[in-house]
Design an enzyme around this catalytic site. Structure first.
Site, PDB file in Angstrom:
ATOM      1  N   LYS A 105       0.799  -1.243   0.004  1.00  0.00           N
ATOM      2  CA  LYS A 105       0.035   0.065  -0.005  1.00  0.00           C
ATOM      3  C   LYS A 105       0.787   1.052   0.040  1.00  0.00           C
ATOM      4  O   LYS A 105       1.998   1.139   0.376  1.00  0.00           O
ATOM      5  CB  LYS A 105      -0.911   0.107   1.050  1.00  0.00           C
TER       6      LYS A 105
HETATM    7  N1  GLU Z   1      -7.034  -0.070  -3.377  1.00  0.00           N
HETATM    8  C1  GLU Z   1      -7.834  -1.035  -3.744  1.00  0.00           C
HETATM    9  C2  GLU Z   1      -7.792  -2.136  -2.701  1.00  0.00           C
HETATM   10  O1  GLU Z   1      -7.951  -1.764  -1.528  1.00  0.00           O
HETATM   11  C3  GLU Z   1      -7.161  -2.015  -4.856  1.00  0.00           C
HETATM   12  C4  GLU Z   1      -5.777  -2.242  -4.974  1.00  0.00           C
HETATM   13  C5  GLU Z   1      -5.259  -2.847  -6.297  1.00  0.00           C
HETATM   14  O2  GLU Z   1      -6.229  -2.824  -7.269  1.00  0.00           O
HETATM   15  O3  GLU Z   1      -4.260  -3.322  -6.480  1.00  0.00           O
HETATM   16  O4  GLU Z   1      -8.072  -3.200  -2.639  1.00  0.00           O
END
Ligand code: GLU
Length: 422
Positions: A105
């Site tokens: 993240k």
């Molecule tokens: N931000 C999204 C999540 O929390 C998608 C992450 C992604 O597609 O890599 O799942």
């Protein structure tokens, strides 16, 4: 009052499942740590010709099952511990739906609602340059999250590509279709959540027309979830966002509300005249949580359903579109009250699942039609729901613990097979 710490919450959830799985102590310890965390400063020229420095993070929790995957968020409340927790939740999420990724993240402490587009572009490009030492199509693939969108992903793709000297669409997902994005990605998290909710409704023999929905948050996830549940025939009776809330006991006119939001510069629900107004934040959310509805879907941020308000919830199902909206203390209360919680690491996994499809398409330079995307997403989300439900029934536990058992076990198996280097 104790201050909420999402990383402590994520570790507490892991500890519970480690106990239940009888997880090897060494593996447990390994999973309780992030593989790497990068803190960067992001200086940019603001429009008034001054330099401002923002703090950014990219955390990779685990890479055991494949490259790291996870979004980047822009928000004033971002902290390193929050990003670490979100990275850990990505690891479990990818494992629950069984796609070959680890969890990561990123985040920047900033308020994009107070920045110009030009400033957001500079912030994104400088952030990308700073984290380019650890991202890449084989290493770590960012995506949209809170307050980031396909345009931001374009700038990440372009900046990274300038650095390596060729176009590298596989470095990021959630891009516009024209530069290697995937059909269906933008609405995938909402669609995936609808699919999980639909399976849960069938399981509980609930009819869509009798299933009233309340949604917290009307960003990418909340708004597409509203659209799909409305199309399924469920009355969406209430929604909230940072501008307040709307309530209509007969069901809001969702297509009209979506069109209204589309016309607003900040994409807010304020000013829509198809419902009664719930008082502004945080009162609107407190009112939303108490509503007499069948399904409550928190689709905003962490730490929303807590020991303080869980007892007031009248919904039969909580569907977590957001990451980490329910605290472990609230989980206990909800379980005792017979509320079925559809956990985040299952319910909102549709986004990363279609991100995976996007990445595969980029690597192969072969693009799928929407029908194939929707079919594969449906297959993965329904399969995962039933796998989690089967564990919950076998173990007589809630769906969160069941999803954790599935996800953590898959990651632990990978750790065991690979061993500890050297
Ligand atoms: N931000 C999204 C999540 O929390 C998608 C992450 C992604 O597609 O890599 O799942």
């Amino acid at each position: 009052m104790t201050v909420f710490n999402p990383w402590e919450m994520a570790c507490q959830q892991l500890d519970m499942v480690a106990d239940k799985l009888n997880l090897d102590k060494g593996i447990h310890a390994k999973l309780r740590h992030c593989k790497r965390a990068l803190i960067v400063s992001v200086p940019i020229w603001m429009d008034d010709d001054t330099v401002e420095v923002f703090e950014g993070y990219r955390v990779q929790h685990n890479l055991e099952r494949g490259p790291a995957k996870g979004g980047i968020r822009y928000h004033p409340d971002v902290t390193l511990d929050e990003v670490k927790a979100l990275a850990m939740w990505m690891t479990w999420k990818c494992a629950v739906v069984n796609i070959p990724y680890g969890g990561a993240k990123g985040g920047v402490v900033c308020d994009p609602t107070k920045m110009s587009l030009k400033e957001i572009e500079k912030l994104t490009r400088r952030l990308t340059s700073e984290i380019s030492i650890i991202i890449g199509p084989e290493k770590d693939i960012p995506a949209p999250d809170v307050n980031t969108n396909p345009q931001v992903m374009s700038w990440i793709m372009d900046t990274y590509s300038m650095g390596v000297g060729y176009s590298a669409p596989g470095v990021v997902t959630g891009k516009p279709i024209e530069i290697g994005g995937s059909l269906g990605r933008h609405t995938a998290t909402g669609r995936g959540a609808m699919l999980v909710i639909h399976e849960a409704m069938k399981h509980l023999k609930m009819k869509p027309s009798d299933t009233r929905i309340a949604i917290q948050g009307f960003g990418n996830v909340g708004s597409s979830l509203a659209r799909y549940l409305h199309e399924l025939g469920c009355p969406v009776v209430a929604v909230t966002d940072v501008s307040g809330g709307l309530f209509n006991e007969k069901g809001l006119d969702v297509p009209a509300l979506l069109a209204h939001v589309e016309r607003q510069p900040q994409r807010l629900i304020a000013g829509f005249d198809g419902g009664d107004h719930l008082a502004g934040e945080p009162a609107a959310n407190e009112a939303l949580f108490k509503l007499d509805v069948e399904i409550l879907a928190p689709c905003a941020l962490e730490n929303q359903i807590t020991a303080d308000n869980a007892g007031n919830i009248r919904a039969r199902i909580i569907a977590e579109g957001a990451n980490g909206p329910t605290t472990p203390e609230a989980d206990v209360i909800l379980h005792e009250n017979g509320v079925l919680v559809l956990p985040d690491i299952l319910t909102n996994a549709g986004g990363v699942t279609v991100s995976y499809f996007e990445w595969v398409q980029d690597l192969q330079s072969i693009f799928w039609d929407l029908e194939s995307i929707d079919r594969e997403l449906t297959r993965i989300m329904t399969r995962s729901f039933h796998e989690v439900m089967a564990i919950a029934e076998r173990e007589q536990c809630d769906l969160r613990l069941a999803a954790y058992m599935l996800g953590v076990n898959r990651v632990a198996t990978a750790v065991k097979l690979r061993g500890v280097f050297p």
